[in-house]
Motif scaffolding. Structure first.
Motif: not given
Length: 599
Positions: A43-48, A76-87
């Motif tokens: 269950n912890l693994m499923r927390t953002k 490839h994860l420089k921007t906040e948008a790319s990081r959010a998409q990755f997460i």
């Protein structure tokens, strides 16, 4: 160099995530200390929140610049948008149970003996999941590990392992050691046995399956996929933790023979000679067992260890490299030489460490000094500082003195040969380049007597890049903290932090990759610190205070206009500015280069 500032909202968010992680890890540690099992860890693994924390940690690591089989790195994860998409994408895969680890990319790095060590590079995505597992499993198993295993554990170091052996030999009078060497330990860890050990505590099969999938994901080498039936990939974030969990079985096997027995039982066994006083000190796959007994008893214990490793852990003890040694003969462990001399036990740098030091100095002085003296001094100083900081924790004063002479002789003979076109005599060469430490760019060295080889950093000859000496690092022995302290228990962590702060030293070791090959040169960090100190950490334009990451140093004449970096990095061409004034100064430089603006 423009600093990247964090907004107050981002800082608040990161602080909130760290507090959540601490509370979660404290709960896991508390349950583990009380012998509980863990049934719903997935269950912890499923927390953002955990994904975000793990991603931040992975991107801070230098390894994030190296790609796995998918070719993706931190750029490839420089921007906040790319990081959010990755997460979001990773969270969906974990939640829907569709996440599958990719094979690791295998590369080889040279070893000191000429052989090559295989290194597995996971994808960025898999590294984040491994970091999540580490953040969850480490507080659970920290409570279960043997007190005297020191590798890849928080608040522990090679020095603590060496000091533990010093106490066993000096105070407890252990006079025989078994130097353990496991053949290809990480490559031969038995998957089924490891999962069996994990299942004793982790009752969540979803976590077990995830670890199994990581172990059997395979490797990509020369474009071909190879199955992995045993071993943990060296280079994986969670691999050291899994290896510690596996080898903890060996620790407990030795501890059960004497250390874990009640004092009454120890006294009875000692009188009856039915058990042998023995202790193990382990750092990753390197271990030493100390004992009070005869050489025959030590050989018998060595055979028992070999049988246990072979039958229980499916590992082989190297018969040739696993030695039984009287402490009066001395032995090497983790780069240290530990030996008892007429009742006095000393820890000194090993001969192998000294030989490696000399080889590095010889190579650096020969190759780098000829190309760029200032860069050579900076690179050599970084190594000397790092080496001195590490070995100042043991009895190294005599070794420091001998190595300072070696560095002195190597630098002066090599630079004299490199400067033969100046047609200087040895005396003239010495008088030109021997600079007293009172002119050193590093303020901490300016009270030192004497001098060393140096190059002036300014036209006025007020500051210079000078080779440092190991003798500048006074010997400060490390304390062996109470090994019952758990870093995931709040009160224990506060005590460990207090002890660590008391022994903390300021090291100038930085990533050679940036400081040596970056646009500002290997010497930039020292130059930058000197400029900020001499400006009293105030902006030279507006007079405002500048501290930490907000402090910037500006080149009045830009680097791109210089034929030599040495010319542009002279102190007269540098100024300490706040970020706003730095932006304005850069704008003025660009306007000057493009000519007057047209109306």
């Amino acid at each position: 160099m423009v600093a990247i500032n964090t907004t107050p909202e981002e800082a608040l968010r990161k602080d909130s995530l760290q507090r959540w992680l601490k509370r979660t890890q404290e709960v896991l540690a508390h349950r583990s200390l009380h012998g509980h099992s863990f049934h719903r860890l997935f269950n912890l693994m499923r927390t953002k929140r955990l994904i975000e924390l793990a991603l931040d940690q992975v991107l801070r690591n230098e390894g994030a610049k190296t790609a796995g089989v998918d070719g993706k790195t931190k750029r490839h994860l420089k921007t906040e948008a790319s990081r959010a998409q990755f997460i979001d994408a990773l969270w969906r895969d974990l939640t829907s149970k569709t996440y599958r680890p990719a094979p690791v990319r295998r590369v080889y790095i040279p070893k000191a003996n000429g052989e090559q060590r295989p290194l597995g590079i996971p994808t960025l995505r898999d590294r984040v999941v491994q970091e999540m597992l580490r953040l969850i499993l480490e507080p659970i198993y920290e409570a279960k590990f043997h007190r005297h295993s020191y590798g890849f554990r928080p608040f522990r170091s090679t020095h603590h392992a060496a000091v533990r052996l010093h106490r066993l030999i000096g105070k407890s009078k252990h006079h025989i050691v078994i130097e353990g060497d496991i053949s290809k330990c990480f490559d031969r860890i038995h998957h089924r046995k490891l999962l069996c050990i994990l299942r004793r505590t982790i009752k969540d099969e979803r976590i077990i399956k995830m670890i199994k999938d990581m172990l059997t994901a395979g490797v990509m080498e020369d474009g071909a996929w190879h199955v992995t039936e045993e071993g943990t990939p060296q280079g994986g974030i969670v691999s050291p933790l899994l290896a510690n969990i596996y080898l903890n079985e060996l620790d407990q096997f030795i501890a059960a023979k004497w250390e874990n027995l009640p004092v009454v039982a120890q006294n009875r066994h000692y009188r009856n000679k039915s058990a042998l006083p023995c202790y193990i000190v382990r750092y990753a796959d390197d271990f030493v067992i100390t004992l009070r007994g005869t050489m025959e008893q030590a050989e018998q214990l060595k055979a028992e260890v070999a049988d246990f490793l072979r039958q229980e852990l499916h590992l082989e003890l190297s018969a040739a490299k696993t030695l039984v040694t009287p402490v009066e003969h001395g032995f090497d462990f983790l780069g240290f030489h530990i030996r008892k001399y007429r009742g006095v036990t000393l820890i000194t740098p090993s001969q192998k460490a000294v030989a490696k030091f000399k080889s590095y100095v010889k190579t650096t002085v020969k190759k780098v000094m000829g190309a760029d003296e200032i860069a050579g001094i900076a690179q050599l100083n970084r190594y000397l500082i790092g080496w001195g900081m590490h070995y100042r924790r043991v009895s190294s004063a005599r070794v420091f003195k001998a190595l300072d002479y070696y560095v002195w002789k190597r630098v002066w003979t090599t630079t004299y040969r490199l400067h033969r076109n100046q047609r200087l005599t040895p005396g003239q060469h010495y008088r030109k380049y021997a600079i007293p430490y009172r002119f050193d760019l590093r303020a901490v060295n300016r009270q030192r007597n004497g001098g060393h080889y140096g190059v002036w950093a300014d036209e006025a000859h007020r500051r210079a890049h000078i080779v440092i000496k190991l003798a500048f690092f006074p010997i400060r022995y490390v304390d062996l903290f109470p090994t019952t302290l758990n870093p995931y228990v709040r009160e224990d962590r506060q005590e460990l932090s207090r002890r660590q702060w008391r022994q903390k030293v300021l090291s100038e070791m930085q990533s050679d990759e940036y400081w040596q090959h970056g646009p500002y040169g290997a010497e930039w960090r020292t130059l930058r610190g000197t400029m900020l100190d001499e400006a009293n950490h105030r902006c030279e334009r507006c007079g405002g205070p500048i501290q930490g990451p907000e402090a910037t140093v500006h080149h009045k004449e830009p680097l791109r206009q210089a034929k030599r970096r040495k010319q542009m990095n002279q102190l007269e061409n540098l100024s300490a500015l706040c970020p706003a004034c730095h932006v304005q100064a850069e704008r003025e430089v660009r306007q000057k280069a493009s000519g007057p603006e047209r109306e």
